[in-house]
Design a protein around this motif. Structure first.
Motif, PDB file in Angstrom:
ATOM      1  N   ALA A  33       0.852  -1.193   0.000  1.00  7.57           N
ATOM      2  CA  ALA A  33       0.000   0.000   0.000  1.00  7.57           C
ATOM      3  C   ALA A  33       0.887   1.242   0.000  1.00  7.57           C
ATOM      4  CB  ALA A  33      -0.925   0.006   1.214  1.00  7.57           C
ATOM      5  N   ILE A  34       0.232   2.400   0.003  1.00  8.09           N
ATOM      6  CA  ILE A  34       0.937   3.676   0.144  1.00  8.09           C
ATOM      7  C   ILE A  34       0.222   4.495   1.205  1.00  8.09           C
ATOM      8  CG2 ILE A  34       1.610   5.842  -0.961  1.00  8.09           C
ATOM      9  CD1 ILE A  34       1.762   4.338  -3.607  1.00  8.09           C
ATOM     10  N   LYS A  35       0.972   4.977   2.194  1.00  8.67           N
ATOM     11  CA  LYS A  35       0.431   5.871   3.213  1.00  8.67           C
ATOM     12  C   LYS A  35       0.863   7.293   2.907  1.00  8.67           C
ATOM     13  CE  LYS A  35       0.556   2.550   7.059  1.00  8.67           C
ATOM     14  NZ  LYS A  35       1.106   2.290   8.410  1.00  8.67           N
ATOM     15  N   THR A  36      -0.030   8.224   3.174  1.00 12.08           N
ATOM     16  CA  THR A  36       0.326   9.642   3.126  1.00 12.08           C
ATOM     17  C   THR A  36       0.381  10.140   4.561  1.00 12.08           C
ATOM     18  OG1 THR A  36      -0.915   9.828   1.059  1.00 12.08           O
ATOM     19  CG2 THR A  36      -0.227  11.877   2.117  1.00 12.08           C
ATOM     20  N   LYS A  37       1.512  10.682   4.970  1.00 12.53           N
ATOM     21  CA  LYS A  37       1.696  11.056   6.366  1.00 12.53           C
ATOM     22  C   LYS A  37       2.070  12.526   6.495  1.00 12.53           C
ATOM     23  CE  LYS A  37       3.163   6.623   8.342  1.00 12.53           C
ATOM     24  NZ  LYS A  37       4.248   5.947   9.092  1.00 12.53           N
ATOM     25  N   LEU A  38       1.560  13.147   7.555  1.00 15.38           N
ATOM     26  CA  LEU A  38       1.998  14.499   7.889  1.00 15.38           C
ATOM     27  C   LEU A  38       3.442  14.453   8.346  1.00 15.38           C
ATOM     28  CD1 LEU A  38      -1.103  15.666   9.964  1.00 15.38           C
ATOM     29  CD2 LEU A  38      -0.596  16.227   7.586  1.00 15.38           C
ATOM     30  N   ILE A  39       4.212  15.451   7.953  1.00 13.30           N
ATOM     31  CA  ILE A  39       5.613  15.527   8.363  1.00 13.30           C
ATOM     32  C   ILE A  39       5.693  16.045   9.790  1.00 13.30           C
ATOM     33  CG2 ILE A  39       7.824  16.668   7.934  1.00 13.30           C
ATOM     34  CD1 ILE A  39       7.126  16.709   4.980  1.00 13.30           C
TER      35      ILE A  39
END
Length: 392
Positions: free
Chosen positions: A313-319
């Motif tokens: 999968a691909i996660k989008t994360k806050l920096i």
């Protein structure tokens, strides 16, 4: 039109005057599906665009399927608050789309956690989340300073997919990859079809949200067969690991904070290229690292569990280093971008979108003068008249 707990009698000013609003929603994951069904239940017109031929195909269908109350976010209070609130609301709104995992063990390692057990326990007590100290009988953990356990839930992916496809069948555009959006003053055309507002629920895969710094992280989780009644085990808090059951009894995921990621990238294109190029050698190397890590705390793992295969999968994360997985909603013109790492915060997203639309409509009354002093004069005059009448 579908029904929902959202429409339980009274209407808001937004509902009364703007039923003609038409929303285009990009992305058929949990957030896109929930926002679409919620807006339809309130009387708005909706169309949902999903690039694949089925819903919940990307990250929403490739994760640990947790419906949790925030126990593994000791370092971020807003994430715990949104998760705890969302857990209860999810059960009310979608009672058949999850099942109980009666024993969820959260264990704080002796050396590898970023916080000590006493601090962890204090944080959870202050959060008002129910738990029991210790571990259920029959579960042997090592190298841990303390454990708690509680009842949480696992999402039922197949039922959720069938539910949303039935609820949204009249407004679904499956297999439609959006190629062009134009953010105009009076509307937003999606590939030439006009909408009043657009919600980008792709977690930054269509367009990077404004004013939010994110990274794109391709990930590899592992599936294992194990005892159907084995509890969930999560090591907290920091670069640790967890074993969690799936919707299918006896099938579990193994995840690791340091070993599950395959890299961090500035664009989703780079992240997808890495995800799609994973080969058996990469899987074998990651599997060795993840099994070594979980065996440090759950020594019976190789005896109880048998490897089945990988999940990508691909996660989008806050920096940031503070473990923020809250739901973020930003707006640019008539386009809303929704970001979140947790499924149980879907309710916040819908309410935030409606609030931002209704708030923008209030701009037209900014110049109205306060009537407070006039109101005071009226009351003063009335009291004086009553006093004069009493003296006669």
């Amino acid at each position: 039109m579908t029904t929902s707990p959202l429409c339980s009698g009274s209407t808001t000013p937004l509902e009364e005057h703007h039923h003609s609003f038409r929303f285009g929603i990009i992305g058929g994951g949990w957030y896109g599906c929930h926002i679409a069904t919620s807006l339809r239940a309130l009387g708005f017109r909706v169309k949902l665009f999903e690039q694949h031929d089925r819903l919940l195909h990307e990250a929403s269908g490739n994760n640990q399927f947790r419906l949790h109350m925030g126990f593994h976010y000791a370092r971020h209070s807003d994430t715990r608050t949104q998760s705890h609130d969302g857990f209860q609301r999810f059960l009310e709104r979608y009672p058949s789309l999850s099942r109980s995992v009666q024993d969820n063990i959260y264990a704080v390692p002796l050396c590898d956690s970023l916080i000590d057990y006493g601090t962890y326990r204090t944080i959870m007590v202050s959060s008002g989340i129910h738990f029991t100290e210790g571990a259920p009988l029959g579960v042997e953990l090592t190298n841990v300073a303390g454990t708690i356990y509680t009842a949480e839930r696992v999402l039922l992916l197949s039922k959720a997919r069938a539910y949303f496809e039935a609820e949204l069948k009249e407004v679904l555009a499956l297999g439609h990859r959006v190629s062009h959006i134009e953010n105009m003053d009076d509307g937003v055309p999606i590939d030439g079809e006009r909408f009043d507002f657009v919600v980008d629920a792709t977690w930054g895969h269509y367009a990077r949200p404004p004013d939010v710094q994110v990274i794109y992280e391709p990930t590899l989780l592992l599936y294992y067969e194990g005892p159907p009644d084995f509890p969930a085990v999560t090591l907290v808090d920091g670069p640790l690991c967890s074993v969690y059951p799936t919707e299918e009894p006896g099938l579990f995921t193994l995840s690791s904070v340091p070993h599950t990621p395959l890299g961090q990238f500035d664009t989703p294109v780079e992240a997808r290229a890495v995800r799609d190029s994973v080969d058996p050698q990469v899987v074998a190397a990651k599997r060795a690292l993840m099994e070594e890590q979980i065996e440090l705390y759950l020594p019976a793992f190789p005896t109880l569990f048998r490897y089945v295969g990988p999940q990508l999968a691909i996660k989008t994360k806050l920096i940031g280093a503070h473990d923020d997985r809250t739901c973020q909603v930003t707006r640019r013109g008539r386009i809303f971008s929704v970001m979140s790492g947790k499924i149980d915060t879907v309710f916040f997203a819908t309410e935030r979108i409606l609030s931002m639309i209704e708030g923008s409509g209030a701009l037209s009354v900014n110049d109205v003068m306060s009537s407070l002093r006039d109101d005071i004069r009226v009351v003063n005059n009335q009291t004086k008249k009553r006093a004069a009448g009493a003296r006669l």
